[in-house]
Structures are given as C-alpha cells and as structure tokens.
Scaffold this motif. Structure first.
Motif, mmCIF file in Angstrom:
data_model
loop_
_atom_site.group_PDB
_atom_site.id
_atom_site.type_symbol
_atom_site.label_atom_id
_atom_site.label_comp_id
_atom_site.label_asym_id
_atom_site.label_seq_id
_atom_site.Cartn_x
_atom_site.Cartn_y
_atom_site.Cartn_z
ATOM 1 N N GLU A 83 0.093 -19.234 -12.185
ATOM 2 C CA GLU A 83 -1.247 -19.427 -13.195
ATOM 3 C C GLU A 83 -1.573 -20.604 -13.452
ATOM 4 O OE1 GLU A 83 -1.989 -17.460 -17.505
ATOM 5 O OE2 GLU A 83 0.016 -17.150 -16.687
ATOM 6 N N ASN A 84 -0.588 -21.467 -13.109
ATOM 7 C CA ASN A 84 -0.998 -23.235 -13.682
ATOM 8 C C ASN A 84 -0.714 -24.018 -12.201
ATOM 9 O OD1 ASN A 84 -1.516 -25.118 -15.264
ATOM 10 N ND2 ASN A 84 0.595 -25.084 -15.834
ATOM 11 N N PRO A 85 -1.563 -23.742 -11.242
ATOM 12 C CA PRO A 85 -1.220 -24.585 -9.737
ATOM 13 C C PRO A 85 -1.494 -26.159 -10.116
ATOM 14 C CG PRO A 85 -3.272 -23.130 -9.679
ATOM 15 C CD PRO A 85 -2.665 -22.833 -10.936
ATOM 16 N N LEU A 86 -2.333 -26.316 -10.934
ATOM 17 C CA LEU A 86 -2.597 -27.877 -10.993
ATOM 18 C C LEU A 86 -1.415 -28.521 -12.126
ATOM 19 C CD1 LEU A 86 -6.550 -27.786 -11.245
ATOM 20 C CD2 LEU A 86 -5.033 -28.322 -9.199
ATOM 21 N N ASN A 87 -0.551 -27.389 -12.748
ATOM 22 C CA ASN A 87 0.016 -28.007 -13.716
ATOM 23 C C ASN A 87 -0.638 -28.508 -14.900
ATOM 24 O OD1 ASN A 87 2.787 -28.371 -15.059
ATOM 25 N ND2 ASN A 87 2.873 -30.431 -14.266
ATOM 26 N N ALA A 88 -1.821 -28.195 -15.129
ATOM 27 C CA ALA A 88 -2.602 -28.691 -16.339
ATOM 28 C C ALA A 88 -2.336 -28.182 -17.494
ATOM 29 C CB ALA A 88 -4.262 -28.627 -15.715
ATOM 30 N N TRP A 89 -1.888 -26.922 -17.667
ATOM 31 C CA TRP A 89 -1.467 -26.256 -18.994
ATOM 32 C C TRP A 89 -0.246 -26.616 -19.497
ATOM 33 C CZ3 TRP A 89 -5.259 -24.200 -21.674
ATOM 34 C CH2 TRP A 89 -6.365 -23.475 -21.003
ATOM 35 N N ALA A 90 -0.138 -26.986 -20.522
ATOM 36 C CA ALA A 90 1.249 -27.068 -21.231
ATOM 37 C C ALA A 90 1.521 -25.920 -21.881
ATOM 38 C CB ALA A 90 1.278 -27.931 -22.360
ATOM 39 N N HIS A 91 0.702 -25.126 -22.408
ATOM 40 C CA HIS A 91 1.128 -23.785 -23.208
ATOM 41 C C HIS A 91 -0.336 -23.274 -23.175
ATOM 42 C CE1 HIS A 91 4.744 -25.875 -24.658
ATOM 43 N NE2 HIS A 91 5.147 -24.780 -24.518
ATOM 44 N N LYS A 92 -0.169 -21.832 -22.956
ATOM 45 C CA LYS A 92 -1.757 -20.985 -23.234
ATOM 46 C C LYS A 92 -1.644 -20.242 -24.306
ATOM 47 C CE LYS A 92 -3.855 -19.924 -19.581
ATOM 48 N NZ LYS A 92 -4.736 -19.112 -18.344
ATOM 49 N N THR A 93 -2.494 -19.885 -24.965
ATOM 50 C CA THR A 93 -2.887 -19.026 -26.188
ATOM 51 C C THR A 93 -4.341 -18.562 -26.143
ATOM 52 O OG1 THR A 93 -2.636 -18.761 -28.349
ATOM 53 C CG2 THR A 93 -3.408 -20.867 -27.837
ATOM 54 N N THR A 94 -4.957 -17.790 -27.122
ATOM 55 C CA THR A 94 -6.068 -17.351 -27.441
ATOM 56 C C THR A 94 -6.238 -17.343 -28.973
ATOM 57 O OG1 THR A 94 -6.376 -16.164 -25.308
ATOM 58 C CG2 THR A 94 -8.145 -15.741 -27.030
ATOM 59 N N LEU A 95 -6.845 -18.568 -29.403
ATOM 60 C CA LEU A 95 -6.951 -18.533 -30.809
ATOM 61 C C LEU A 95 -8.681 -18.531 -31.265
ATOM 62 C CD1 LEU A 95 -4.556 -21.358 -31.652
ATOM 63 C CD2 LEU A 95 -4.151 -18.681 -31.386
ATOM 64 N N LYS A 96 -9.110 -17.748 -32.182
ATOM 65 C CA LYS A 96 -10.578 -17.772 -32.396
ATOM 66 C C LYS A 96 -10.514 -17.453 -34.092
ATOM 67 C CE LYS A 96 -14.840 -15.905 -31.346
ATOM 68 N NZ LYS A 96 -15.530 -15.542 -32.762
ATOM 69 N N ALA A 97 -11.001 -18.371 -34.650
ATOM 70 C CA ALA A 97 -11.089 -18.075 -36.183
ATOM 71 C C ALA A 97 -11.836 -16.830 -36.548
ATOM 72 C CB ALA A 97 -11.896 -19.334 -36.791
ATOM 73 N N SER A 98 -11.113 -16.053 -37.336
ATOM 74 C CA SER A 98 -11.651 -14.969 -37.881
ATOM 75 C C SER A 98 -13.338 -14.705 -38.456
ATOM 76 C CB SER A 98 -10.922 -14.042 -38.836
ATOM 77 O OG SER A 98 -9.578 -13.903 -38.408
ATOM 78 N N ASP A 99 -14.088 -14.324 -37.731
ATOM 79 C CA ASP A 99 -15.572 -14.083 -38.404
ATOM 80 C C ASP A 99 -16.326 -15.504 -38.057
ATOM 81 O OD1 ASP A 99 -14.983 -11.713 -39.027
ATOM 82 O OD2 ASP A 99 -14.334 -12.038 -40.957
ATOM 83 N N ALA A 100 -15.704 -16.447 -37.309
ATOM 84 C CA ALA A 100 -16.404 -17.670 -37.130
ATOM 85 C C ALA A 100 -17.516 -17.601 -36.110
ATOM 86 C CB ALA A 100 -15.300 -18.900 -36.672
ATOM 87 N N LYS A 101 -18.479 -18.168 -36.737
ATOM 88 C CA LYS A 101 -20.059 -18.256 -35.722
ATOM 89 C C LYS A 101 -20.498 -19.883 -35.930
ATOM 90 C CE LYS A 101 -21.075 -13.282 -36.103
ATOM 91 N NZ LYS A 101 -22.093 -12.366 -36.528
#
Length: 580
Positions: A83-101
């Motif tokens: 998933e990380n062939p370039l070793n560019a990711w330290a850790h993965k997540t998905t963070l989106k602020a609630s109701d943020a626009k």
C-alpha cells in the motif's frame, strides 16, 4: 525554621551534590565553609520547588484540543509495502471535521510526521529508542495548522514520512527507510519533508501516465492533493524541487508553528506543498494568521481576519490582466520586475545543466514582457555560513527537549531521552547530520564560546538588509533550488541478507550526496523572507536512464507572498514545466 523545613522537611541534596553543581558551573566552594552550608541550604530549597512543579499534572492547552471529526474516534494504521510502495506514508487515517465546509472541502492533505495530529503517533522520522519509554507518543493535541485545515473542510489522510529528526536534505535517513521519488523510484525525493514531496507529486505522475507522457507502470500508492511541510533550511523547498511540485516557506511568523516539533525558533517554518500555484495560495490563506501562542509571531503577523485572500487576489490579478489583453504568452508578466540572483549560480555543487535550466526559465520572463535584470547580493555567498553559525548552537537544545527562552507551547507529550551514547549509536549510520549538529555546537562552545553565535546573529540583520535592498529594485529574486536532480539512493541503504535494516557502516556514502544542497535555500530561513520552489523543467539523472524535475526558487519581500504567486502564475502562461 529553616528554608528546607518550610518545603519538604528533609534535605534531598547532599554536600556532594552541591560540589557537583558548582563544578558544572566552573567554580568550587570551599568545603566545610559557611558558604558551603548556605548554598547547601539554597540547593535543597530550590529542589523542593522543582519537586512541587514536577508533581503537577501535565497541562494541555484547551485551545489545542483535537477537532471533533466524523465518526468520533480517530483511528490510524501503518500501511504495508504494497500500500505504501514509495514509503511516503508514516501512518494513514481519514479525518474530516464534523459538518465542516470551506475552501478546502473535498481536498486531501498529508502532514509531515513532526506535526501533532490528535490521536496519531508523532514519529519525527526517528527510532522510538530516542524518546521517553522507547515509544513514539500519541499526540493529545492538534497543531494549530491541523485545526485550521480541518475547519476549512480538508480531509487529513495521514502523516507523511520525514527525515530523521528533520535534519537531512535528501530522503534516506528516516527510521522507516528510504522515500522514493514518485517520478523515478530508487532516486531521492528530497528532505526533510520527503514523504510530503512524494505524496503530492503522485497526482502529476498519474496524470502524465494518463496523457501518455510517462510510460512507466510501477506502483505508486495513494497520493494527496496537498501537504503540510516543515522547513528550517530548505526542507519544504528541496523536496518540492526534487519532486516537481510547489513548496512555499512563508515569511517567518506568518503561519503559527504551535504543535510542531521545533529545531530552533529562529528558523522554524511550516507551509504548503501543492501541485498547483493556486492551491498553494489557497492553502496559505487557511493556515496563516496569529494564534496567540507561538512566539515566532510578531506584531507584523496578521490576525486571522486580516490574512490576505491570496487565492482571490491572484485570481483578481489574472482577471485584470486578461481584461486589458495582457494575459497571453507575450504579456502575462508585464509590469513585473524579475531579478536573477547572480551569486546563486556560483554555489559549490551546482550542476551546470541545472543552472542552464533555471537560467532558461528565468529568461522566459523577458518573452512574457517582464523587466529582467541580474542582481548582485555579494553577502549571499556567506548566507549558508551565517545560517549555520547563528542557528547551530540552539539545535541540540531542542533535540534534547529543552524549552525555548520565550513562552511557547512545548508539546509536553514529546519527551526526548537524554543525549548519550545511544543517540550516537542510533544515528551515526542512519543520519550522521543529526550527530554532526551536536558536534558542531560543542565545537563552537569549546573554541569560540557564545561570541561567535552573537556575531552571526548580527550578520543575520546585515543579510536581511542586503536582500531587502535588492528587493527594492525588483519584485522577486530567482535562484536555483536543487543543485542537482534527485541523486540515486546510496547503495549503503539497500537491504541485503547481511544488512537487514538497510544501512551499512559506510557513513560518508550517506553524507556526501547532501553536501551543499541547502546553499541557496537556508539563508532565507534566518532572514525570514518568503521563498518558494516551483518546477521549471527536467534534468537527466547521472546514473542510468531517466529524468527528474528541476526547481527554481522565487524569493520576495517579507510578507509579500502575493508577488511570488503572481510571478509563478505568469511564468506558466509560457508553458507548463512538465511539457518542457
């Protein structure tokens, strides 16, 4: 009643402790004297005060409380090599602020692994053995820039690999291993924001493949639209240059550094890394503005509601030029004054082919109707030396976890272990630059005392004034950014059966490729001028076949990022860099 009994009732410091404390300051107190008795009393009273503060619980500033995100709980994982062939990711997540626009809705972002993201590890690119309890801490706070990006609607996809302790200009010193260039794996993507450079450039590589301009089919993994980099000597601009993206080190004090691991407040910067100049302007407008915490910010720093609308201003400038018939390959840069910094082409290690590419890019402004002149700033050739001596003595101070002299948020969850033999053994053959910083600082103190750093600080003012004077004649100064295209990752970093961790004893193999890389970038860290790397062409790699990006640095007056964006956007009217 004694001072000690007022505090603890029992002395904790012995007379031997008093002797050692005096010796650490270079003097002795006559044993058995009245003086020794008095200072023994003082030492115990002070230690009682230390214990009182030591016993207090850690304080977490509520202004840095993590933003509420969709799903509530913040989860993360370390992606595997598939998933990380370039070793560019330290850790993965998905963070989106609630109701943020906001202006960044729908945009994906990675942040350098020295930026606090609540609920995620803070890795610093280093071995956990260098930190308290032998673990990377889980951050209890969101850095101010993380809060602002989430509030603007961005989705944070994870933390990006960075070089060990943010102290290297290429991309093979991280504890997790080398970070590969997305355009040509096996070659450097620049550092220390190495993962940021690789992840942002993935989108351009994929676009080149779709259009038939790049026929390679190696795996890239998931990229992002934008990234938050960090820059103390070139660590945003260099990976941007090596990776073919835009990387802005803004004016010192424009973006708050609160919640980001420091090297020295004099030179600490954070800023945007993006695929387009419009995105750089958009991201800067979200990140910038006084936060009430960071001592790097000054009365010159704008309040959040006074931050210029960089993206809107750029759009309006283009529209006005289009309205009068100037937005063309003949007139897009009309009215701009371009200065080519003469001394920047005389730095040690500058590849002649890279110099030619940057000169050709600079000359394009003539055909775009700009005024173009060569500008001389003789002190520029001493800029790297001034940066080194001015900043070096304090860097071990921060690596060791000491607070700055001015009040700031010191990230109490980040506690480095004392610098000792383990520090050397861990880093000497992984990132020798981090060891060399300590050696340099000790050498300065031992041979010159504090006077040399004081002298260098006075020359920082001289250097700032020299650039300021040049920028009275022109709107921007242009220099090469990367001295060469991305070099091949050193053979000594390769993993073999005999060398499972991928690093050998060939220390100079690691150090030599990075020598001179920051000669055109680091001086603007001490003077505080905004500087951006923009991609302007391709250079051939020395080993084997292939080509890699070349970056041109654009420098403007302090607080004048708007002109950097205008100059870069006008240049693009003459043709995109990837097509050169």
């Amino acid at each position: 009643m004694s001072i000690v009994s007022l505090s603890t009732g029992e002395p904790t410091c012995t007379f031997e402790d008093v002797k050692a404390i005096a010796g650490a300051n270079g003097f002795t107190i006559p044993p058995g004297s009245v003086d020794e008795t008095a200072f023994h009393l003082f030492a115990n009273a002070f230690d009682a005060t230390c214990e009182a503060v030591s016993g207090l619980p850690e304080y977490e500033d509520p202004r840095l409380k993590p933003v509420a995100v969709d799903g509530g709980e913040r989860k993360y994982y370390r992606p595997d090599a598939n998933e990380n062939p370039l070793n560019a990711w330290a850790h993965k997540t998905t963070l989106k602020a609630s109701d943020a626009k906001g202006p960044l809705s729908g945009r994906t972002i990675a942040v350098k692994d020295n930026v606090s993201v609540g609920g995620l590890p803070l890795g610093l690119g280093c071995s956990p053995s260098l930190l308290k309890d032998g673990k990377h801490p889980i951050s209890p706070i969101d850095a101010v820039v993380v809060q602002r990006l989430l509030a603007a609607g961005a989705t944070i996809k994870g933390t990006a690999t960075c070089e060990n302790l943010s102290m290297f200009a290429l991309s093979y010193t991280s504890h997790s291993g080398v970070v590969h260039n997305a355009w040509l794996p096996g070659y450097a993507t620049g550092g220390s924001s190495s993962g940021c450079g690789a992840l942002v450039s993935i989108g351009d590589v994929e676009e080149a493949r779709r259009s038939g301009k790049d026929s390679k089919d190696y795996s890239l993994g998931e990229g992002v639209d934008m990234a938050v980099g960090g820059d103390q000597g070139g660590s945003i601009r260099l990976p941007a240059a090596y990776s073919g993206i835009y990387g802005l080190k803004p004016t010192h004090g424009l973006i708050p550094y609160t919640g980001i691991a420091a090297l020295n407040p004099l030179i600490d910067h954070t800023g945007p890394m993006t695929r387009t100049i419009e995105d750089a302007a958009l991201m800067l407008g979200v990140m910038a503005g006084y936060d009430g915490i960071d001592p790097r910010m000054t009365p010159e720093s704008p309040m959040p509601d006074k931050v210029p609308n960089y993206a809107g201003d750029l759009q309006a400038w283009v529209a006005e030029k289009d309205k009068v018939g100037e937005w063309s390959a003949e007139g897009a840069a009309k009215g701009l004054r371009i200065g080519i910094l003469k001394e920047s082409f005389d730095v040690v290690g500058l590849d002649p082919s890279v110099a030619d590419i940057v000169k050709a890019a600079a000359e394009r402004f003539r055909s775009l109707s700009a005024e173009v002149n060569e500008i001389s700033v003789p002190l520029h050739k001493h800029g790297a030396a001034i940066w080194t001596i001015a900043a070096r003595p304090m860097m071990p101070h921060f690596v060791g976890g000491n607070p700055p002299d001015l009040l700031s948020h010191t990230m109490p969850h980040l506690q480095p272990n004392p610098i000792n033999q383990n520090y050397f053994d861990t880093l000497a053959h992984r990132n020798p630059a981090a060891v060399n910083v300590l050696m340099n600082a000790a050498h300065m103190q031992r041979k010159y005392g504090p006077s040399l750093a004081r002298k260098a600080h006075s020359h920082v003012w001289e250097l700032r004034a020299a650039y300021d004077k040049a920028l009275e004649e022109v709107d921007v100064l242009l220099t090469p950014c990367n001295n060469t295209v991305g070099p091949k990752q050193p053979a000594s970093t390769a993993k073999t059966e005999e060398n499972a961790n991928g690093f050998s004893e060939r220390l100079m193999d690691l150090f030599e490729p990075a020598i001179g890389n920051t000669l055109n970038t680091c001086s603007f860290n001490v003077t505080g001028h905004p500087a951006m790397s923009m991609p302007v062409g391709w250079g051939k790699v020395k080993e084997g076949g292939g080509r890699l990006p070349v970056g041109m640095q654009v420098v403007a007056k302090r607080w004048d990022e708007a002109n950097i964006f205008r100059v870069a956007r006008a240049w693009e009217v003459g043709g995109r860099w990837v097509d050169s």
